[in-house]
Design an enzyme around this catalytic site. Structure first.
Site, PDB file in Angstrom:
ATOM      1  N   GLU A 117     -48.970 -42.151  16.829  1.00 21.55           N
ATOM      2  CA  GLU A 117     -48.810 -41.729  15.204  1.00 21.55           C
ATOM      3  C   GLU A 117     -50.112 -42.209  14.558  1.00 21.55           C
ATOM      4  O   GLU A 117     -50.883 -41.775  13.781  1.00 21.55           O
ATOM      5  CB  GLU A 117     -47.590 -42.179  14.734  1.00 21.55           C
ATOM      6  CG  GLU A 117     -47.428 -41.682  13.328  1.00 21.55           C
ATOM      7  CD  GLU A 117     -46.079 -41.830  13.034  1.00 21.55           C
ATOM      8  OE1 GLU A 117     -45.483 -41.564  11.766  1.00 21.55           O
ATOM      9  OE2 GLU A 117     -45.387 -43.000  13.257  1.00 21.55           O
ATOM     10  N   ASP A 135     -44.533 -43.642  19.129  1.00 18.57           N
ATOM     11  CA  ASP A 135     -44.118 -43.971  17.711  1.00 18.57           C
ATOM     12  C   ASP A 135     -43.969 -45.224  17.552  1.00 18.57           C
ATOM     13  O   ASP A 135     -42.904 -45.827  18.029  1.00 18.57           O
ATOM     14  CB  ASP A 135     -43.179 -43.043  17.295  1.00 18.57           C
ATOM     15  CG  ASP A 135     -42.911 -43.009  15.801  1.00 18.57           C
ATOM     16  OD1 ASP A 135     -43.485 -43.979  15.151  1.00 18.57           O
ATOM     17  OD2 ASP A 135     -42.411 -41.914  15.275  1.00 18.57           O
ATOM     18  N   ILE A 137     -43.123 -47.274  14.795  1.00 24.78           N
ATOM     19  CA  ILE A 137     -42.049 -47.580  14.168  1.00 24.78           C
ATOM     20  C   ILE A 137     -41.497 -46.009  13.780  1.00 24.78           C
ATOM     21  O   ILE A 137     -42.207 -45.562  12.837  1.00 24.78           O
ATOM     22  CB  ILE A 137     -42.203 -48.335  12.977  1.00 24.78           C
ATOM     23  CG1 ILE A 137     -43.005 -49.769  13.200  1.00 24.78           C
ATOM     24  CG2 ILE A 137     -41.038 -48.600  12.274  1.00 24.78           C
ATOM     25  CD1 ILE A 137     -43.037 -50.698  12.064  1.00 24.78           C
ATOM     26  N   ASP A 138     -40.277 -45.603  14.491  1.00 26.30           N
ATOM     27  CA  ASP A 138     -39.909 -44.493  14.073  1.00 26.30           C
ATOM     28  C   ASP A 138     -38.841 -44.797  12.720  1.00 26.30           C
ATOM     29  O   ASP A 138     -37.911 -45.588  13.387  1.00 26.30           O
ATOM     30  CB  ASP A 138     -39.171 -43.732  15.006  1.00 26.30           C
ATOM     31  CG  ASP A 138     -38.773 -42.192  14.527  1.00 26.30           C
ATOM     32  OD1 ASP A 138     -39.588 -41.606  13.913  1.00 26.30           O
ATOM     33  OD2 ASP A 138     -37.639 -41.877  14.825  1.00 26.30           O
ATOM     34  N   THR A 140     -40.170 -45.629   9.499  1.00 25.99           N
ATOM     35  CA  THR A 140     -41.037 -46.673   8.642  1.00 25.99           C
ATOM     36  C   THR A 140     -40.459 -46.897   7.365  1.00 25.99           C
ATOM     37  O   THR A 140     -40.335 -48.158   6.910  1.00 25.99           O
ATOM     38  CB  THR A 140     -42.434 -46.015   8.653  1.00 25.99           C
ATOM     39  OG1 THR A 140     -42.909 -46.072   9.969  1.00 25.99           O
ATOM     40  CG2 THR A 140     -43.510 -47.156   8.034  1.00 25.99           C
ATOM     41  N   ASP A 270     -42.210 -38.055  17.308  1.00 24.61           N
ATOM     42  CA  ASP A 270     -41.040 -38.364  16.849  1.00 24.61           C
ATOM     43  C   ASP A 270     -39.899 -37.805  17.912  1.00 24.61           C
ATOM     44  O   ASP A 270     -38.930 -38.414  17.929  1.00 24.61           O
ATOM     45  CB  ASP A 270     -40.837 -37.489  15.603  1.00 24.61           C
ATOM     46  CG  ASP A 270     -41.683 -38.044  14.538  1.00 24.61           C
ATOM     47  OD1 ASP A 270     -41.467 -39.265  14.233  1.00 24.61           O
ATOM     48  OD2 ASP A 270     -42.517 -37.166  13.781  1.00 24.61           O
TER      49      ASP A 270
END
Length: 329
Positions: A117, A135, A137-138, A140, A270
């Site tokens: 990402e 990802d 940190i999905d 954020t 995602d």
């Protein structure tokens, strides 16, 4: 989960050292020469994905704790920047988490492609080549505000098909993972074993999640409002906004959530992992407007069963009709 506990494959997700020992059985030189999916051992790809997600997950959880303390004491919060607009944020932790994951992958598979990402801001392309999708940190925004619903997502695709997927929620010490044709599994303090979707078929019994995405224009606000309206008109038992596509889809896979709809926002990192988890758990994934899921698209819909999936699709279609009617007023 209502399935009997079974031994997880690829090592314990809560023990990165176990995973590392398992993965070192095959040399880097052997791995780098492989050019076809049949040449790879699925358990080795899974082991690396779990090890990377576990390490990054711990880093993110530790950073979240520090960030929460800073918010309480009035000190500077976790530094962040915005991307597409003020609601699309990225923190230093996102960037460091991705660097940690990509570094580990490149060490073992230097010739593989990586779509991350934070490193794909200038665009990306999914090809037939072995590709890791990350990802760091999905969720954020959740992370930034101390809301304890974030995760690390790592998946592996070959010939444009997701074949390995891992979701690591270090805050709740939980991992959900899947392999193509191998099922979907959970590793958590309360349960270790295979998971299935809830089996819910009726919208009146369904717990559904949605998300407003990043858009704040009048059109985007109306789009979100009309989707929620159609779900509530059909008397959905529950309607929630979690703020993490990865968690939403993992929760559909393990039966906590029955359906999930999001449009014009999420990207491949995602929903790629969740698309495999949900299907391997017996659920259905596709485009909210009909047809299969487009990994290069920006919309996703998931449901525990085909009847519920079809009902959610009808809600989206009716919402589009309602928007058109309103635009004529």
């Amino acid at each position: 989960p209502n399935q009997a506990a079974t031994t997880t494959r690829g090592g314990c997700s809560r023990c990165p050292y176990h995973l590392q020992a398992h993965f070192k059985r095959i040399s880097t030189s052997q791995r780098s020469k492989r050019t076809a999916m049949a040449d790879y051992k699925m358990e080795d790809i899974l082991a690396l994905a779990k090890m990377a997600a576990t390490r990054a997950g711990k880093f993110v959880a530790d950073a979240r704790t520090k960030n929460f303390v800073d918010r309480q004491t009035g000190k500077a919060k976790n530094a962040f920047q915005t991307k597409s607009n003020s609601t699309d944020v990225v923190t230093e932790t996102d960037q460091k988490s991705e660097e940690m994951i990509t570094g580990l992958i490149k060490k073992h598979y230097p010739h593989h492609k990586i779509i991350g990402e934070e490193s794909s801001t200038e665009g990306y392309e999914l090809t037939d080549a072995p590709t890791w999708i990350i990802d760091p940190i999905d969720g954020t925004t959740n992370f930034l505000h101390g809301f304890p619903f974030t995760c690390v997502l790592v998946s592996f695709a070959f010939k444009k098909e997701v074949v390995v997927a891992v979701m690591r929620d270090a805050i709740h010490n939980e991992t959900i993972y899947a392999t193509k044709g191998g099922g979907c599994f959970m590793d958590s303090p309360g349960y270790t074993g295979r998971v299935k979707t809830s089996g819910c078929e009726e919208i009146k019994k369904a717990y559904v999640t949605v998300d407003a995405g990043y858009g704040r224009s009048d059109k985007e606000i109306l789009r979100f409002h009309t989707r929620c309206r159609e779900l509530l008109r059909r008397k959905a038992q529950g309607l929630r906004v979690v703020g993490s596509c990865g968690l939403n889809m993992a929760y559909v896979a393990c039966g906590r959530i029955d359906g999930y709809v999001e449009e014009n926002c999420p990207k491949i990192w995602d929903f790629a992992p969740g698309s495999l988890m949900v299907t391997e758990a017996g659920g259905f994934v596709g485009d909210p407007h009909g047809g299969p899921l487009d990994l290069m698209g920006r919309s996703v819909m998931a449901a525990a069963t085909k009847p519920l999936f079809e009902t959610l699709g009808t809600c989206v279609k009716d919402a589009v009709k309602h928007m058109k009617q309103l635009s004529k007023l």
